[in-house]
Motif scaffolding. Structure first.
Motif, PDB file in Angstrom:
ATOM      1  N   PRO A  40       4.237  -9.140   8.990  1.00 24.59           N
ATOM      2  CA  PRO A  40       3.629  -9.121   7.654  1.00 24.59           C
ATOM      3  C   PRO A  40       2.102  -9.095   7.768  1.00 24.59           C
ATOM      4  CG  PRO A  40       5.271 -10.875   7.830  1.00 24.59           C
ATOM      5  CD  PRO A  40       5.117 -10.292   9.197  1.00 24.59           C
ATOM      6  N   GLY A  41       1.478  -8.313   6.910  1.00 27.58           N
ATOM      7  CA  GLY A  41       0.021  -8.283   6.874  1.00 27.58           C
ATOM      8  C   GLY A  41      -0.628  -7.471   7.975  1.00 27.58           C
ATOM      9  N   LYS A  42       0.182  -6.814   8.807  1.00 31.57           N
ATOM     10  CA  LYS A  42      -0.375  -6.075   9.960  1.00 31.57           C
ATOM     11  C   LYS A  42      -0.198  -4.567   9.796  1.00 31.57           C
ATOM     12  CE  LYS A  42      -1.548  -9.661  12.399  1.00 31.57           C
ATOM     13  NZ  LYS A  42      -2.969  -9.995  12.486  1.00 31.57           N
ATOM     14  N   THR A  43      -1.045  -3.845  10.512  1.00 36.07           N
ATOM     15  CA  THR A  43      -0.989  -2.382  10.481  1.00 36.07           C
ATOM     16  C   THR A  43      -0.655  -1.831  11.857  1.00 36.07           C
ATOM     17  OG1 THR A  43      -2.631  -2.247   8.721  1.00 36.07           O
ATOM     18  CG2 THR A  43      -2.303  -0.255  10.053  1.00 36.07           C
ATOM     19  N   LEU A  44       0.425  -1.071  11.901  1.00 35.84           N
ATOM     20  CA  LEU A  44       0.720  -0.283  13.100  1.00 35.84           C
ATOM     21  C   LEU A  44       0.341   1.159  12.795  1.00 35.84           C
ATOM     22  CD1 LEU A  44       2.062   0.007  15.953  1.00 35.84           C
ATOM     23  CD2 LEU A  44       4.126   0.701  14.708  1.00 35.84           C
ATOM     24  N   ALA A  45      -0.577   1.696  13.595  1.00 32.16           N
ATOM     25  CA  ALA A  45      -0.970   3.086  13.400  1.00 32.16           C
ATOM     26  C   ALA A  45      -0.196   3.966  14.367  1.00 32.16           C
ATOM     27  CB  ALA A  45      -2.462   3.248  13.623  1.00 32.16           C
ATOM     28  N   VAL A  46       0.280   5.091  13.856  1.00 34.81           N
ATOM     29  CA  VAL A  46       0.971   6.075  14.690  1.00 34.81           C
ATOM     30  C   VAL A  46       0.079   7.312  14.751  1.00 34.81           C
ATOM     31  CG1 VAL A  46       3.036   7.493  14.923  1.00 34.81           C
ATOM     32  CG2 VAL A  46       3.216   5.183  13.993  1.00 34.81           C
ATOM     33  N   VAL A  47      -0.363   7.648  15.958  1.00 31.82           N
ATOM     34  CA  VAL A  47      -1.268   8.794  16.107  1.00 31.82           C
ATOM     35  C   VAL A  47      -0.671   9.858  17.010  1.00 31.82           C
ATOM     36  CG1 VAL A  47      -3.534   7.775  15.736  1.00 31.82           C
ATOM     37  CG2 VAL A  47      -2.494   7.587  17.970  1.00 31.82           C
ATOM     38  N   GLY A  48      -1.147  11.055  16.833  1.00 31.54           N
ATOM     39  CA  GLY A  48      -0.700  12.168  17.656  1.00 31.54           C
ATOM     40  C   GLY A  48      -0.954  13.466  16.913  1.00 31.54           C
ATOM     41  N   LEU A 173       6.547  -3.412   2.879  1.00 37.05           N
ATOM     42  CA  LEU A 173       6.080  -2.409   3.843  1.00 37.05           C
ATOM     43  C   LEU A 173       5.643  -1.154   3.104  1.00 37.05           C
ATOM     44  CD1 LEU A 173       5.912  -1.250   6.800  1.00 37.05           C
ATOM     45  CD2 LEU A 173       8.268  -0.484   6.480  1.00 37.05           C
ATOM     46  N   LEU A 174       4.462  -0.681   3.461  1.00 39.96           N
ATOM     47  CA  LEU A 174       3.980   0.582   2.930  1.00 39.96           C
ATOM     48  C   LEU A 174       3.836   1.556   4.087  1.00 39.96           C
ATOM     49  CD1 LEU A 174       3.204   1.670   0.176  1.00 39.96           C
ATOM     50  CD2 LEU A 174       0.847   0.962   0.603  1.00 39.96           C
ATOM     51  N   VAL A 175       4.491   2.703   3.962  1.00 40.52           N
ATOM     52  CA  VAL A 175       4.340   3.762   4.957  1.00 40.52           C
ATOM     53  C   VAL A 175       3.322   4.750   4.401  1.00 40.52           C
ATOM     54  CG1 VAL A 175       5.511   5.625   6.196  1.00 40.52           C
ATOM     55  CG2 VAL A 175       6.687   3.445   5.794  1.00 40.52           C
ATOM     56  N   ASN A 193     -10.789   1.192   2.643  1.00 44.54           N
ATOM     57  CA  ASN A 193     -11.185  -0.187   2.336  1.00 44.54           C
ATOM     58  C   ASN A 193     -10.310  -0.781   1.243  1.00 44.54           C
ATOM     59  OD1 ASN A 193     -13.122  -0.292   4.329  1.00 44.54           O
ATOM     60  ND2 ASN A 193     -14.747   0.471   2.988  1.00 44.54           N
ATOM     61  N   LEU A 194      -9.935   0.049   0.274  1.00 42.61           N
ATOM     62  CA  LEU A 194      -9.001  -0.415  -0.759  1.00 42.61           C
ATOM     63  C   LEU A 194      -7.674  -0.840  -0.111  1.00 42.61           C
ATOM     64  CD1 LEU A 194      -7.932  -0.745  -3.688  1.00 42.61           C
ATOM     65  CD2 LEU A 194      -7.239   1.664  -3.569  1.00 42.61           C
ATOM     66  N   LEU A 195      -7.181  -0.010   0.804  1.00 40.32           N
ATOM     67  CA  LEU A 195      -5.906  -0.329   1.460  1.00 40.32           C
ATOM     68  C   LEU A 195      -6.003  -1.643   2.234  1.00 40.32           C
ATOM     69  CD1 LEU A 195      -4.832   3.230   2.660  1.00 40.32           C
ATOM     70  CD2 LEU A 195      -3.630   1.803   0.986  1.00 40.32           C
ATOM     71  N   LEU A 196      -7.137  -1.848   2.904  1.00 41.30           N
ATOM     72  CA  LEU A 196      -7.310  -3.087   3.663  1.00 41.30           C
ATOM     73  C   LEU A 196      -7.359  -4.291   2.729  1.00 41.30           C
ATOM     74  CD1 LEU A 196      -9.883  -1.896   6.369  1.00 41.30           C
ATOM     75  CD2 LEU A 196      -7.452  -2.453   6.693  1.00 41.30           C
ATOM     76  N   ASP A 197      -8.024  -4.122   1.598  1.00 42.43           N
ATOM     77  CA  ASP A 197      -8.128  -5.186   0.615  1.00 42.43           C
ATOM     78  C   ASP A 197      -6.746  -5.522   0.028  1.00 42.43           C
ATOM     79  OD1 ASP A 197      -9.439  -6.861  -1.330  1.00 42.43           O
ATOM     80  OD2 ASP A 197      -9.102  -5.237  -2.788  1.00 42.43           O
ATOM     81  N   MET A 202      -1.806  -8.774  -0.721  1.00 44.91           N
ATOM     82  CA  MET A 202      -0.347  -8.752  -0.898  1.00 44.91           C
ATOM     83  C   MET A 202       0.420  -8.999   0.399  1.00 44.91           C
ATOM     84  SD  MET A 202      -0.135  -5.517  -3.566  1.00 44.91           S
ATOM     85  CE  MET A 202       1.560  -5.799  -4.097  1.00 44.91           C
ATOM     86  N   GLU A 203      -0.278  -9.307   1.464  1.00 47.93           N
ATOM     87  CA  GLU A 203       0.317  -9.507   2.785  1.00 47.93           C
ATOM     88  C   GLU A 203       1.240  -8.354   3.180  1.00 47.93           C
ATOM     89  OE1 GLU A 203       2.578 -12.962   3.928  1.00 47.93           O
ATOM     90  OE2 GLU A 203       1.453 -13.033   5.798  1.00 47.93           O
ATOM     91  N   LEU A 204       0.750  -7.145   2.933  1.00 44.90           N
ATOM     92  CA  LEU A 204       1.553  -5.952   3.200  1.00 44.90           C
ATOM     93  C   LEU A 204       1.535  -5.581   4.672  1.00 44.90           C
ATOM     94  CD1 LEU A 204       0.085  -3.853   0.272  1.00 44.90           C
ATOM     95  CD2 LEU A 204       2.523  -4.379   0.548  1.00 44.90           C
TER      96      LEU A 204
END
Ligand SMILES: Nc1ncnc2c1ncn2[C@@H]1O[C@H](COP(=O)(O)OP(=O)(O)O)[C@@H](O)[C@H]1O
Ligand SMILES: [Mg+2]
Length: 322
Positions: A40-48, A173-175, A193-197, A202-204
């Motif tokens: 919760p509250g964390k971001t996993l980035a998928v790059v490629g 979870l937001l994808v 910055n909005l997304l981070l806020d 919301m502990e997304l």
């Protein structure tokens, strides 16, 4: 221990194509054996690069398509079709192109309220409207925007509308599939910055998909690097950016301007074409373009493994190329 919002184990999605009268049946290996989890509250980035399977992964996690192998859970519940109905309010998606994803004939208020109409049909209209207005304020839209149509907005504002609609059911979870790639640079950082806020409020958990490493550097906690449908490196942002281990990651990073001008990287130009996902090389998928590849790399596929900072490579970088 906190329960991860999403866990994925060896998720794969292969497509069959052709097989008609004139073409042979072929298998497109869009995604193979992706494993990860997000707290919760964390971001996993998928790059490629384009075509490496990022959107395919997004479609699996947002319950649009079933995996052909592997499994995943959302808030501890298996993401199998029997559970899709109940899980749909926990996971929402925002696409790259807000034009394509918004119903242009509906007013902003009605677009944002639509998920409530579907998922909470008993909610009185006034309550729905007040929730939508609250959400609009959170994403930085003004009250008078409620009655306007999407075409009256800029790309950045349309993405705010898409984010408001995605969050109205209070998902866990937001994808985000290339959520800022279509926007001007200055607008990109406002939306990020909005997304981070919002994430903090919301502990997304975010599964954040991007081909742009500078965007990933801005938002990620953890990073998965994909190549030809396979995760080839996974670790914390600091580990992956600071000490990349897979040669493909090293090459990707070398092509991106560093935020820190005191660090110099030699730009590595990848030789050869990206192979087709119809014809993935045996062994390490990156071997045909890798300057470190040995015989073994062409016949045997290195596993990613479970280490905190993992690379699917027999000869990973020990240190950053200087
Ligand atoms: N429905 C499908 N049928 C056949 N091939 C597909 C389908 N969807 C995606 N692919 C193929 O799978 C690969 C990965 O696609 P995608 O997940 O969209 O990549 P990305 O989002 O990283 O650009 C691509 O080669 C794409 O052409
Ligand atoms: Mg895509």
């Amino acid at each position: 221990m906190t329960q991860p919002v999403v866990t994925a184990r060896n998720l794969s999605r292969h497509y069959e194509s052709g097989g008609g009268m004139f073409s042979q049946r072929q298998v497109v290996r869009a995604l193979s054996e992706a494993s990860f989890s997000i707290d919760p509250g964390k971001t996993l980035a998928v790059v490629g690069e384009s075509g490496c399977g990022k959107s395919t992964l997004a479609r699996l996690i947002t319950l649009i398509e079933e995996p052909t192998a592997g499994e995943f859970t959302i808030c501890g519940t298996p993401g199998v079709p029997e559970n899709w109905d109940s899980l749909r309010s926990q996971v929402q998606i925002v696409f790259q192109d807000p034009y394509g994803s918004l119903n242009l004939r509906h007013r902003v208020g009605s677009i944002i309220e639509e998920p409530l109409k579907i998922k909470r049909p008993d909610m009185p209209a006034a309550e729905r409207a007040s929730k939508a207005r609250e959400m609009m304020e959170m994403v930085g839209l003004r009250p008078e925007h409620y009655d306007r149509f999407p075409h009256m907005f800029s790309g950045g504002q349309r993405q705010r509308i898409a984010i408001a609609r995605a969050l109205i059911l209070e998902p866990k979870l937001l994808v985000l599939d290339e959520p800022v790639s279509a926007l001007d640079l200055s607008i990109q950082s406002q939306v990020l910055n909005l997304l981070l806020d919002l994430q903090e409020r919301m502990e997304l958990a975010y599964l954040f998909i991007s081909h742009d490493l500078s965007v990933v550097r801005h938002v990620a906690d953890d990073v998965v690097v994909m190549y030809l449908g396979r995760p080839v490196e996974r670790g914390s942002k600091e580990a992956v950016f600071g000490a990349p281990r897979h040669p493909y990651t090293v090459a990707l990073l070398s092509a991106t301007p560093s935020a820190d001008p005191t660090r110099h990287r030699n730009r590595i130009k990848l030789e050869g074409e990206l192979p087709s996902p119809l014809d993935i090389p045996a062994g390490c998928p990156f071997a045909p373009r890798c300057w470190k590849a040995q015989d073994r790399c062409r016949t045997e596929r290195p596993e990613l493994g479970d280490a905190a900072h993992a690379a699917a490579c027999f000869y990973p970088e020990g240190t950053e190329t200087a």
